[in-house]
Design a protein around this motif. Structure first.
Motif, PDB file in Angstrom:
ATOM      1  N   SER B  43      -8.086  -3.830   2.067  1.00 40.16           N
ATOM      2  CA  SER B  43      -7.987  -3.694   0.617  1.00 40.16           C
ATOM      3  C   SER B  43      -9.059  -4.535  -0.059  1.00 40.16           C
ATOM      4  O   SER B  43      -9.593  -4.150  -1.103  1.00 40.16           O
ATOM      5  CB  SER B  43      -6.607  -4.132   0.132  1.00 40.16           C
ATOM      6  N   ASP B 163      -6.409   3.613  -1.435  1.00 42.68           N
ATOM      7  CA  ASP B 163      -5.833   2.512  -0.648  1.00 42.68           C
ATOM      8  C   ASP B 163      -4.424   2.883  -0.206  1.00 42.68           C
ATOM      9  O   ASP B 163      -3.470   2.750  -0.959  1.00 42.68           O
ATOM     10  CB  ASP B 163      -5.826   1.216  -1.479  1.00 42.68           C
ATOM     11  N   GLU B 164      -4.317   3.332   1.043  1.00 38.48           N
ATOM     12  CA  GLU B 164      -3.041   3.821   1.582  1.00 38.48           C
ATOM     13  C   GLU B 164      -2.347   4.744   0.593  1.00 38.48           C
ATOM     14  O   GLU B 164      -1.201   4.509   0.215  1.00 38.48           O
ATOM     15  CB  GLU B 164      -2.127   2.643   1.925  1.00 38.48           C
TER      16      GLU B 164
HETATM   17 MG   LIG Z   1      -4.120  -3.456   1.778  1.00 39.09          MG
END
Ligand SMILES: [Mg+2]
Ligand SMILES: Nc1ncnc2c1ncn2[C@@H]1O[C@H](COP(=O)(O)OP(=O)(O)OP(=O)(O)O)[C@@H](O)[C@H]1O
Ligand SMILES: Nc1ncnc2c1ncn2[C@@H]1O[C@H](COP(=O)(O)OP(=O)(O)OP(=O)(O)O)[C@@H](O)[C@H]1O
Ligand SMILES: [Mg+2]
Lengths: 270, 255, 329, 270, 255
Positions: B43, B163-164
């Protein structure tokens, strides 16, 4: 069956809800009866019938001198002060809260200050307020603002900070300036909280209003209570207390309804 | 030609290195999957690409521009959660991608009508036209993420950062989202960076899969060194992994 | 400096009720117009706050007792002139004991009163007469005047010192209330005044003329027993005509300006003010860091001074009342 | 760069934090200077040096008559009342909150009643409190309790209701009785909230304390402020105000620290 | 012999039928998976088994006992979330399964020591011994659910009810949890009801898979009829579905 799983049936539930009110009424009636038996002129706990008489008189009969029904004028004057004060405090806390919560520079310079301000006992500063703002409506409204705005501001700032960072970033990737983020991302999301803050601070606002009206005023619910308190006219005081309670309840209810109507996107948590 | 170039980037927080010597070169239109252990800095790397943070050292540039100092319209982003605005209806969330760029954040009159038409088109494309007037809270997780992606794309970013994005969805919905993303990409090619926990997902969607890991490790002080890209798989051929070791540890290569 | 707009403050008390009537009836405006000025009369619920506001400069005059004038405005360096001596308390302030007994029985008992007020002074003077001092009491408990009546009915309270209308309320409501000392026993010591800023008065003598003129017009009406006026005053003070008359009975009103002038010229005033100054000094509230009871100078109509002649902050001026007595307004 | 992304450097941040305090101090100094130039004995805005002198005197010098340093005795008396009142209110709100939140029967019978109670202006009922509880410490403490407990109780009940139903069910499948659920599931989880409620209600509690001490008392911070108001000793009032602010700040800080220590399982949300 | 028997159960809320004519007979030790559309009443059925609610009509009995009026130790339960106590350490969460049954909810002295030893054994079995002193918030989602299951089993319930226990977990963790549950079951046979959204999961774990659906449908009033068990698959043979139609619609059979 466990107590937590036992649910009263509907009629029982209604009965239960009425119970404490009835209990207080009965306790009062007995207390009043006992005192009046000893001294029929006792004024501390007037008989319920006396209170009712007084209440009817206050709500309907005009004062001889001015020909006005004082209760309504008192209510008007007090509500005006209360609502102006709370509205100003709310607006102030909204603007400051957004600035403090959103801009690091503002946060640095104001958050400690507001925290300290919220701890100052405003009643002690009353004389200074009266000098600066005069004896009219302004100083009463200012007292309410000073008394409620700092706490509200702190909370608003906290809520702004709690808005997920993701949303602020997302808005930036959509090209939003700081102003746009404040207006279109932050503001609408903390408005529900503003209303619940107003609901919370109304209690304190009433306190300050009553305190300010006790010092210098010619009209107002707090003024009247203060005036008749000298003569222990509890029938009038109790009528006013019940009336104030009712007003407070109505205000609270209206704010809750408003919040539910206006912010349907925020289903829960109010 | 390298569209996104990351040159010798280091990032540390309070003296603790998180990323070290990250080098990367991405061509326009590539889909980059990023995997790695939890907390290794995936991240963080995305935040650097987003220009939400500035690297301690090194330079990141997109399309040859000067390094950005803050997030802008060149970068679209979708997080695992909170990527849409809960107080705006689904349609308004899409319109926001146009209106937020104006001075006060509001569109009026003809521009608003035009934006609304375009928004409804977009909603049709991402299959949300039947819930245009709803608030996000009334949508399922998968629909919310589709909305988030549609919103990000409406702003026409140079790169899209995920991000995911499907981390909170259940498996069935996840598969649908893969198809959705592949379809979108087929319609309009984009340069995408996607962080994922799910290796299979990374290989299925990505053209390349980057693995972040700590090349050096001090057993007495686990936080002593940062992570970098240790593997760079080519995942284009249906996810059948044939990989080339990207760099020798301790010897950064400049891509 | 000269000006035309003036503001005075007053608070509800039997001897000051005419101020409210002056404002409501238009008599004040009439007199102000005659001198080409305007006077705004503002009512306070909180007596102390009205004096504080005057002291801070928000008002040109205020209704106050001689004692509070000396301790607050004069003690704060605001040169103040007593323009009108309206009355003295002649039983309006009283020490009330619960149950049988005399003043001497206060020894060892707690006493509830508004601390540092004229009640406190009355108590001190009363205790003097029976050879006691405050040290002989169990304690002195500051109690808000607004709650004095409620306080009296609690079992904690054994004695209170307070003023009218509270005194008559307490006596009427509680059969066991027993007045053991009252201000009728120290006549002329608790004076109810209208005090104004000396500088303002000096620069605007018309302000003084208008105030005094208006005041004695109402005094004349009251002296004549005008029922309309009296019932207006009664209503404004929250009681009925009977109640208000009862309060007036305990108040030595100077309806005739000549009487007020005589009070101002009386040599007793000097003794009283010296007593008061000593009381205030003892309580530590005679001005900032007052080194002695003589710290503040008080000037009397004949030009004599008690206290420090270099620090005159309180002046008794009979000039305007004399004009009223002579019919020169 | 957007304003929201601009962060002050450390020295600038310190400067910014000090700024509003310095500004207020300077504004006060100028105001004081101006008034003192007109009347050197003016008491409304004493010079900062005077306040400092007064503060030092108040904190160190004993009163002539009694030989006690009044400030400390005032502080002791007030803190005792404040803390007793708040402690009782907290205990009450905890017990009632759990009962109302957990037991449907209790909820039916008490929740409306508490809601109405929380709207009553307690100051107006002071005379009745005096009669029932006397003029001593009890009525002051009771005023604080009445003023703060209903709001706290409502909030506690709300928090109990918000505990996930799943946990209550789970506890039942582990054989927990209503009592065990209250003691071991509900109680520990709402304790952090109790502390933050106490923090929130301290401001109101100070208000009621000062109001109660103004009515009848011989010691206490509020008493002293009202007493010296009789001769406009703003130097003393301001010293007391600053001292109260400091005390409030310390109390708040201690409660926050306690909460962080005691409830490590609840990482955030306090 | 039927261990759990559900006879002609109806449930409606405020006049709206949710479940109708549900009949079921389960032998001891069976693992029942329950699937069905969202909102069709799966959780409601579980609540009835749990005795959290009473059916509007019909009778549910476990092990031949009288129908229960509230949840008790005979019924273990694990929800998708909030199934462990956040204010208790991992070990105390297990001990709670013993201590909550006492009068005040606390164990002392020797009993506490014994419970602690047993708890540590349990923790070893569910692989959480290394985090015994931690609070649940410090655990991953999978570990929390393992703890929840361990806790439920410590109370030795007659039946174990699972409502989408793995719904919030990511796919990798999910597979681990399947193995975990199968292992536990191999060690000590239990009668389990599990609601799941994931058909594969249902077949993988269950001996039988029940499908809840509305047998009748009024297009003008979707809420007019309730759901019932429309299919009852035998899933024992490695999840290869061969099914028998359970009941003719409109003709309830009594199992
Ligand atoms: Mg992360
Ligand atoms: N703003 C920050 N300040 C200090 N440390 C940070 C900050 N942001 C992240 N970290 C630390 O940097 C490390 C990497 O965090 P990051 O969120 O990039 O990991 P990740 O690879 O995305 O992990 P996950 O898979 O859990 O999302 C973590 O140890 C985290 O604690
Ligand atoms: N206490 C209740 N009062 C009224 N309606 C309820 C209540 N509980 C559930 N319902 C309704 O009953 C229906 C079935 O709910 P239930 O939670 O059992 O569905 P479900 O099959 O578990 O769905 P999901 O897969 O989404 O968990 C829903 O329409 C729901 O709105
Ligand atoms: Mg469900």
């Amino acid at each position: 069956m466990r107590l937590i799983n036992r649910k009263p049936s509907r009629p029982v539930a209604l009965l239960l809800a009425a119970l404490p009110f009835v209990a207080v009424a009965i306790a009062y009636a007995i207390g009043s009866e006992m005192r009046l038996a000893v001294n029929p002129q006792d004024r501390l706990l007037p008989a319920p019938a006396t209170i009712l008489d007084t209440a009817i008189r206050l709500f309907t009969e005009a004062e001889r001198r001015s020909g006005r029904i004082l209760l309504w004028h008192d209510t008007g004057a007090s509500l005006f002060r209360l609502l102006s004060g709370v509205a100003i405090a709310a607006a102030l806390s909204l603007v400051l809260g957004v600035l403090i919560g959103l801009l690091p520079y503002m946060r640095r310079s104001l958050s400690d200050f507001v925290a300290v301000l919220s701890m100052v006992p405003p009643l002690a500063l009353l004389p200074i307020l009266f000098i600066i703002f005069g004896l009219g409506e302004v100083s009463k409204i200012v007292l309410i603002v000073i008394g409620t705005a700092p706490v509200m501001t702190r909370d608003m700032a906290q809520r702004v900070i709690e808005i997920p960072r993701e949303q602020i970033i997302k808005a930036q990737t959509l090209g939003a300036s700081s102003l746009v983020i404040a207006l279109r991302v932050v503001l609408p999301q903390i408005l529900p909280r503003l209303i619940s803050n107003v609901r919370l601070s109304l209690g304190t606002a009433w306190l300050f209003l009553i305190a300010a009206e006790a010092v210098a005023s010619e009209l107002g619910l707090g003024y009247r209570i203060f005036l008749v308190r000298r003569f222990l006219a509890m029938d009038i005081i109790l009528t006013y207390v019940i009336w104030i309670t009712l007003l407070a309840f109505l205000l609270d209810w209206m704010l809750r309804a408003l919040s539910r109507r206006a912010f349907r996107w925020a289903e829960a948590g109010l | 030609m390298s569209f996104v170039s990351v040159r010798d980037v280091w990032q540390s927080y309070g003296g603790r290195p998180i990323l070290e010597r990250v080098n990367l070169s991405v061509a326009e239109g590539e889909f980059i999957s990023i995997v790695g252990a939890s907390g290794c800095g995936k991240s963080t790397f995305l935040r650097l690409l987003l220009a939400e943070e500035q690297p301690t050292r090194g330079v990141i540039s997109v399309a040859g521009d000067m390094p950005a100092v803050e997030p802008d319209r060149a970068r679209g982003v979708v997080f695992q959660r909170y990527s849409v605005f809960p107080h705006l209806s689904v349609r308004d969330n899409i319109i926001a991608a146009e209106s937020f760029g104006t001075r006060l954040g509001w569109l009026w009159g003809a521009r608003l009508r035009a934006a609304r038409t375009r928004a409804d088109e977009t909603l049709g494309r991402i299959g949300l036209d039947h819930v245009a007037g709803h608030y996000p809270a009334a949508l399922s997780g998968g629909m919310q993420q589709r909305l988030a992606i549609g919103q990000a794309l409406t702003a026409r970013p140079r790169i899209l950062l995920l991000d995911e994005p499907f981390g909170a969805l259940d498996p069935g919905t996840r598969v649908q989202m893969h198809d959705f993303l592949s379809d979108l990409r087929a319609q309009s090619p984009m340069t995408i960076f996607m962080v994922t926990h799910d290796l299979a997902e990374g290989f299925k969607l990505g053209d390349r899969v980057l693995v972040f890991d700590k090349p050096r490790w001090d057993p007495h002080d686990p936080g002593a060194y940062g992570a970098t890209i240790t593997y760079d798989f080519d995942a284009r051929h249906g996810g059948i992994p044939y990989h080339h070791l990207r760099e020798k540890i301790h010897e950064p290569t400049h891509a | 400096q000269e000006k035309t707009d003036f503001r005075i403050a007053w608070s509800i008390y039997v001897g000051w009720m005419p101020w409210g009537y002056l404002s409501d009836s238009g008599i004040m405006d009439k007199w102000a117009e005659r001198y080409g000025i305007s006077v705004e009369i503002v009512q306070f619920n909180d007596y102390i706050e009205s004096i504080n506001q005057y002291t801070a400069g928000a008002f040109d005059g205020v209704s106050a007792t001689n004692m509070d004038t000396l301790s607050i405005p004069a003690g704060s360096g605001v040169d103040t002139t007593a323009l009108i001596i309206g009355d003295y308390s002649d039983g309006n302030d009283a020490v009330i004991l619960k149950g049988e007994g005399t003043l001497a029985d206060l020894a060892g008992k707690p006493v509830n009163l508004v601390e540092l007020s004229v009640s406190h002074y009355l108590l001190a003077r009363g205790l003097d007469t029976v050879g006691l001092s405050e040290m002989d009491l169990a304690s002195v408990i500051n109690t808000s005047d607004a709650d004095m009546i409620a306080a009296f009915s609690t079992s904690d309270v054994e004695a209170v010192v307070t003023w009218n209308p509270l005194v008559s309320e307490i006596v009427a409501s509680y059969p066991d209330a027993n007045i053991v000392f009252d201000s009728a026993q120290i006549p002329g010591e608790i004076l109810d005044l209208m005090v104004v800023n000396t500088d303002v008065l000096a620069a605007n003598p018309d302000f003084g003329r208008a105030m005094v003129g208006a005041w004695y017009e109402v005094m004349a009406l009251m002296a004549a027993g005008d029922e309309d006026v009296l019932s207006a005053l009664a209503e404004a003070s929250g009681t009925d005509l009977e109640g208000y008359k009862a309060q007036l009975d305990a108040t030595a009103m100077f309806y005739d300006p000549a009487d007020a002038v005589a009070q101002a010229l009386s040599p007793d005033l000097r003794v009283t003010m010296t007593n008061v100054a000593e009381f205030l000094f003892e309580k530590d509230i005679l001005g900032v860091g007052a080194p002695s009871a003589d710290f503040i100078g008080i000037e009397y109509p004949d030009g004599t001074v008690t206290g420090d002649p270099g620090n005159i902050r309180l002046r008794f001026d009979a000039g305007f009342m004399q004009m009223a007595a002579d019919g020169e307004l």
